[in-house]
Design a protein around this motif. Structure first.
Motif, mmCIF file in Angstrom:
data_model
loop_
_atom_site.group_PDB
_atom_site.id
_atom_site.type_symbol
_atom_site.label_atom_id
_atom_site.label_comp_id
_atom_site.label_asym_id
_atom_site.label_seq_id
_atom_site.Cartn_x
_atom_site.Cartn_y
_atom_site.Cartn_z
ATOM 1 N N THR A 189 0.720 -1.783 0.296
ATOM 2 C CA THR A 189 -0.272 0.152 0.006
ATOM 3 C C THR A 189 0.776 1.118 0.330
ATOM 4 O OG1 THR A 189 -0.334 0.448 2.393
ATOM 5 C CG2 THR A 189 -1.926 -1.280 1.211
ATOM 6 N N GLY A 190 0.288 2.149 -0.498
ATOM 7 C CA GLY A 190 0.796 4.163 -0.590
ATOM 8 C C GLY A 190 -0.327 4.631 -0.080
ATOM 9 N N ALA A 191 0.137 5.697 -0.184
ATOM 10 C CA ALA A 191 -0.207 7.041 0.039
ATOM 11 C C ALA A 191 -2.307 6.998 -0.658
ATOM 12 C CB ALA A 191 -0.535 8.478 0.030
ATOM 13 N N SER A 222 -5.175 6.368 1.969
ATOM 14 C CA SER A 222 -4.810 7.342 3.061
ATOM 15 C C SER A 222 -6.367 7.873 2.333
ATOM 16 C CB SER A 222 -3.862 7.282 3.750
ATOM 17 O OG SER A 222 -3.214 6.135 4.465
ATOM 18 N N GLN A 223 -6.065 8.005 1.488
ATOM 19 C CA GLN A 223 -6.782 9.326 0.662
ATOM 20 C C GLN A 223 -8.040 9.631 1.203
ATOM 21 O OE1 GLN A 223 -6.726 11.574 -3.072
ATOM 22 N NE2 GLN A 223 -5.528 11.805 -1.427
ATOM 23 N N ALA A 224 -9.071 8.826 1.412
ATOM 24 C CA ALA A 224 -10.342 9.269 2.067
ATOM 25 C C ALA A 224 -10.238 8.992 2.801
ATOM 26 C CB ALA A 224 -11.298 7.932 1.296
ATOM 27 N N PRO A 262 -1.828 12.803 -0.609
ATOM 28 C CA PRO A 262 -0.580 11.772 -1.057
ATOM 29 C C PRO A 262 0.334 13.097 -0.986
ATOM 30 C CG PRO A 262 -2.755 12.729 -3.187
ATOM 31 C CD PRO A 262 -2.815 13.000 -2.175
ATOM 32 N N PHE A 263 1.458 12.144 -1.738
ATOM 33 C CA PHE A 263 2.557 12.832 -1.924
ATOM 34 C C PHE A 263 2.268 13.859 -3.123
ATOM 35 C CE2 PHE A 263 2.951 10.014 1.557
ATOM 36 C CZ PHE A 263 3.826 10.633 2.144
ATOM 37 N N ARG A 264 2.568 13.276 -4.175
ATOM 38 C CA ARG A 264 2.041 13.695 -5.808
ATOM 39 C C ARG A 264 0.936 14.196 -6.274
ATOM 40 N NH1 ARG A 264 5.736 9.773 -4.027
ATOM 41 N NH2 ARG A 264 8.029 10.332 -3.523
ATOM 42 N N LEU A 275 7.509 -0.052 5.682
ATOM 43 C CA LEU A 275 8.434 0.420 5.346
ATOM 44 C C LEU A 275 9.425 1.994 5.672
ATOM 45 C CD1 LEU A 275 8.255 -1.453 1.661
ATOM 46 C CD2 LEU A 275 9.647 -2.568 4.173
ATOM 47 N N HIS A 276 8.661 2.566 5.900
ATOM 48 C CA HIS A 276 9.155 4.147 5.771
ATOM 49 C C HIS A 276 8.881 4.571 7.333
ATOM 50 C CE1 HIS A 276 8.549 4.645 1.562
ATOM 51 N NE2 HIS A 276 9.599 4.053 1.572
ATOM 52 N N GLY A 277 8.126 3.507 8.114
ATOM 53 C CA GLY A 277 8.412 3.690 9.662
ATOM 54 C C GLY A 277 7.018 4.253 10.115
ATOM 55 N N THR A 300 -0.956 3.267 -4.755
ATOM 56 C CA THR A 300 0.866 4.183 -4.962
ATOM 57 C C THR A 300 1.222 3.995 -6.069
ATOM 58 O OG1 THR A 300 2.978 2.994 -4.130
ATOM 59 C CG2 THR A 300 1.948 1.470 -4.208
ATOM 60 N N SER A 301 2.123 5.036 -6.408
ATOM 61 C CA SER A 301 2.964 5.817 -7.297
ATOM 62 C C SER A 301 3.740 4.128 -8.129
ATOM 63 C CB SER A 301 2.817 7.034 -7.387
ATOM 64 O OG SER A 301 3.976 7.562 -6.218
ATOM 65 N N GLY A 302 4.469 3.889 -7.018
ATOM 66 C CA GLY A 302 5.343 3.007 -7.568
ATOM 67 C C GLY A 302 6.800 3.899 -8.177
ATOM 68 N N LYS A 354 -11.271 4.144 -6.953
ATOM 69 C CA LYS A 354 -10.750 4.041 -6.180
ATOM 70 C C LYS A 354 -10.418 2.913 -5.252
ATOM 71 C CE LYS A 354 -12.860 8.846 -6.107
ATOM 72 N NZ LYS A 354 -13.009 9.932 -5.648
ATOM 73 N N VAL A 355 -9.341 2.739 -4.193
ATOM 74 C CA VAL A 355 -9.421 1.431 -3.788
ATOM 75 C C VAL A 355 -10.626 1.302 -1.992
ATOM 76 C CG1 VAL A 355 -7.716 2.701 -2.068
ATOM 77 C CG2 VAL A 355 -7.457 -0.196 -2.836
ATOM 78 N N GLU A 356 -10.919 2.320 -1.989
ATOM 79 C CA GLU A 356 -12.223 2.818 -0.646
ATOM 80 C C GLU A 356 -13.138 2.172 -1.527
ATOM 81 O OE1 GLU A 356 -10.234 5.378 -1.710
ATOM 82 O OE2 GLU A 356 -11.639 6.711 -1.782
HETATM 83 N N1 APR Z 1 -7.677 5.302 -4.421
HETATM 84 C C1 APR Z 1 -6.393 4.220 -5.143
HETATM 85 N N2 APR Z 1 -5.321 5.173 -5.447
HETATM 86 C C2 APR Z 1 -5.460 6.580 -5.370
HETATM 87 C C3 APR Z 1 -6.196 7.095 -4.309
HETATM 88 C C4 APR Z 1 -7.504 6.381 -4.123
HETATM 89 N N3 APR Z 1 -9.061 6.632 -3.848
HETATM 90 N N4 APR Z 1 -6.870 8.397 -5.402
HETATM 91 C C5 APR Z 1 -5.119 8.932 -4.936
HETATM 92 N N5 APR Z 1 -4.540 7.351 -5.425
HETATM 93 C C6 APR Z 1 -2.937 6.620 -6.038
HETATM 94 C C7 APR Z 1 -2.549 8.164 -7.383
HETATM 95 O O1 APR Z 1 -2.640 8.047 -8.259
HETATM 96 C C8 APR Z 1 -1.064 7.654 -7.223
HETATM 97 O O2 APR Z 1 -0.336 6.306 -7.877
HETATM 98 O O3 APR Z 1 -2.911 6.868 -5.291
HETATM 99 C C9 APR Z 1 -0.758 6.319 -5.247
HETATM 100 C C10 APR Z 1 -0.458 7.776 -4.640
HETATM 101 O O4 APR Z 1 1.424 8.660 -5.097
HETATM 102 P P1 APR Z 1 2.011 9.171 -4.179
HETATM 103 O O5 APR Z 1 1.627 10.538 -3.259
HETATM 104 O O6 APR Z 1 3.821 8.964 -4.884
HETATM 105 O O7 APR Z 1 2.055 7.913 -2.718
HETATM 106 P P2 APR Z 1 2.928 6.964 -2.989
HETATM 107 O O8 APR Z 1 3.413 5.764 -4.121
HETATM 108 O O9 APR Z 1 2.715 6.228 -0.876
HETATM 109 O O10 APR Z 1 4.250 7.643 -2.012
HETATM 110 C C11 APR Z 1 5.825 6.604 -2.264
HETATM 111 O O11 APR Z 1 6.961 8.845 -1.640
HETATM 112 O O12 APR Z 1 7.524 10.742 -0.849
HETATM 113 C C12 APR Z 1 7.224 9.356 -0.470
HETATM 114 O O13 APR Z 1 7.838 7.845 1.933
HETATM 115 C C13 APR Z 1 7.121 9.281 0.429
HETATM 116 O O14 APR Z 1 5.848 6.603 0.907
HETATM 117 C C14 APR Z 1 6.603 7.523 0.348
HETATM 118 C C15 APR Z 1 6.308 6.975 -0.504
#
Ligand code: APR
Length: 264
Positions: A19-21, A24-26, A31-33, A119-121, A208-210, A250-252
């Motif tokens: 999982t990535g940011a 947690s959007q909902a 997010p970060f980017r 992984l990131h604490g 996650t944007s990967g 959306k994942v939620e």
């Molecule tokens: N459901 C699913 N995916 C979503 C939703 C949603 N409701 N809203 C946004 N996203 C997707 C975006 O399209 C994007 O691909 O979540 C992703 C968020 O990407 P980032 O902001 O890059 O977050 P993440 O991939 O977790 O970043 C990785 O980068 O800055 C560092 O340490 C920070 O852990 C973070 C790492």
């Protein structure tokens, strides 16, 4: 397509979520980017690296305090959303074997998941760099930190540093358990994640944007032969053309739909 994916998950089982940011959007955490991303307003080279943080402490302590306060308040108000809740239910019923997350927001723990590789604490914990012992930051300390951040000067930031670096039982200083840019990932969390992936029959890439190494390469280094890969994300990513199923959305919303199909 969702029905078909649910069927595949039922067949394969042994699910691990990466999982990535976006998950947690909902819950109200940006997010970060991308648009409205945290890094649009704050340069990660400054606000998310130790050399950058030291420069800000010396030159712009109020900006640094504002950044930390914004993060603490946003995460503090967030609650797990339906996507976190599905993952928690799946762990309880034995379908989900673990979560590998890049998020520091504690929401998977709040939802009730137990087997998590962070992984990131996790922003609510201190970790000893020597013996890897982790302790939760107390509510009182958190409150004191927030009050100091509201004042926002260098003296207050120095006090926060001392609150977050108590001596560990082993004699080394603990520190905030957040991996900043340029730092290594916690080895014990990496090892936990590798073990999960070695056993996973199904890997879900959720929100996650990967884009950040080494986390994004981890699933490729340990791919179990024949494992099913599924991604849920409204925007195609690095993983999208590599997975067996890419579910755009959306994942939620999509994860609870899969869960409903599994119950039928
Ligand atoms: N459901 C699913 N995916 C979503 C939703 C949603 N409701 N809203 C946004 N996203 C997707 C975006 O399209 C994007 O691909 O979540 C992703 C968020 O990407 P980032 O902001 O890059 O977050 P993440 O991939 O977790 O970043 C990785 O980068 O800055 C560092 O340490 C920070 O852990 C973070 C790492």
């Amino acid at each position: 397509m969702i029905k078909e994916v649910a069927e595949k998950i039922r067949e394969k089982g042994k699910v691990v979520a990466f999982t990535g940011a976006g998950i947690s959007q909902a819950s109200g955490i940006p997010p970060f980017r991308g648009e409205k991303g945290l890094w649009e307003n704050y340069s990660p080279a400054l606000y998310a690296s130790l050399p950058g943080i030291i420069s800000l402490y010396l030159l712009r302590p109020h900006s640094l305090s504002k950044f930390f306060l914004e993060i603490l308040n946003t995460i503090g108000e967030a609650k797990p959303n339906p996507a976190h809740e599905v993952l928690s239910r799946w762990e309880k019923k034995g379908l989900l074997k673990g979560i590998i997350t890049q998020n520091i927001d504690n929401l998977h723990r709040l939802a009730g998941n137990k087997n998590i590789a962070e992984l990131h604490g996790n922003i609510y914990y201190l970790r000893c760099p020597a013996c890897h012992r982790k302790i939760k930051i107390s509510e009182d300390t958190l409150q004191e930190i927030k009050e100091l951040l509201e004042k926002g000067g260098r003296r207050e930031l120095a006090r926060i540093y001392s609150l977050l670096t108590p001596l560990c039982k082993c004699g080394r200083k603990q520190r905030l358990w957040v991996v900043f840019f340029g730092e290594s990932l916690p080895q014990e969390e990496w090892d936990k994640a590798v073990k999960m992936l070695e056993e996973a029959e199904t890997v879900l890439f959720l929100g996650t944007s990967g884009t950040v190494e080494p986390a994004r390469s981890l699933p490729f280094t340990v791919r179990k032969e024949g494992a099913l890969w599924i991604e849920i994300n409204p925007t195609p990513t690095y993983f999208s053309s590599l997975v067996d199923y890419y579910l755009k959305g959306k994942v939620e919303e999509i994860l609870p739909e899969i869960d409903r199909c599994l119950k039928k």
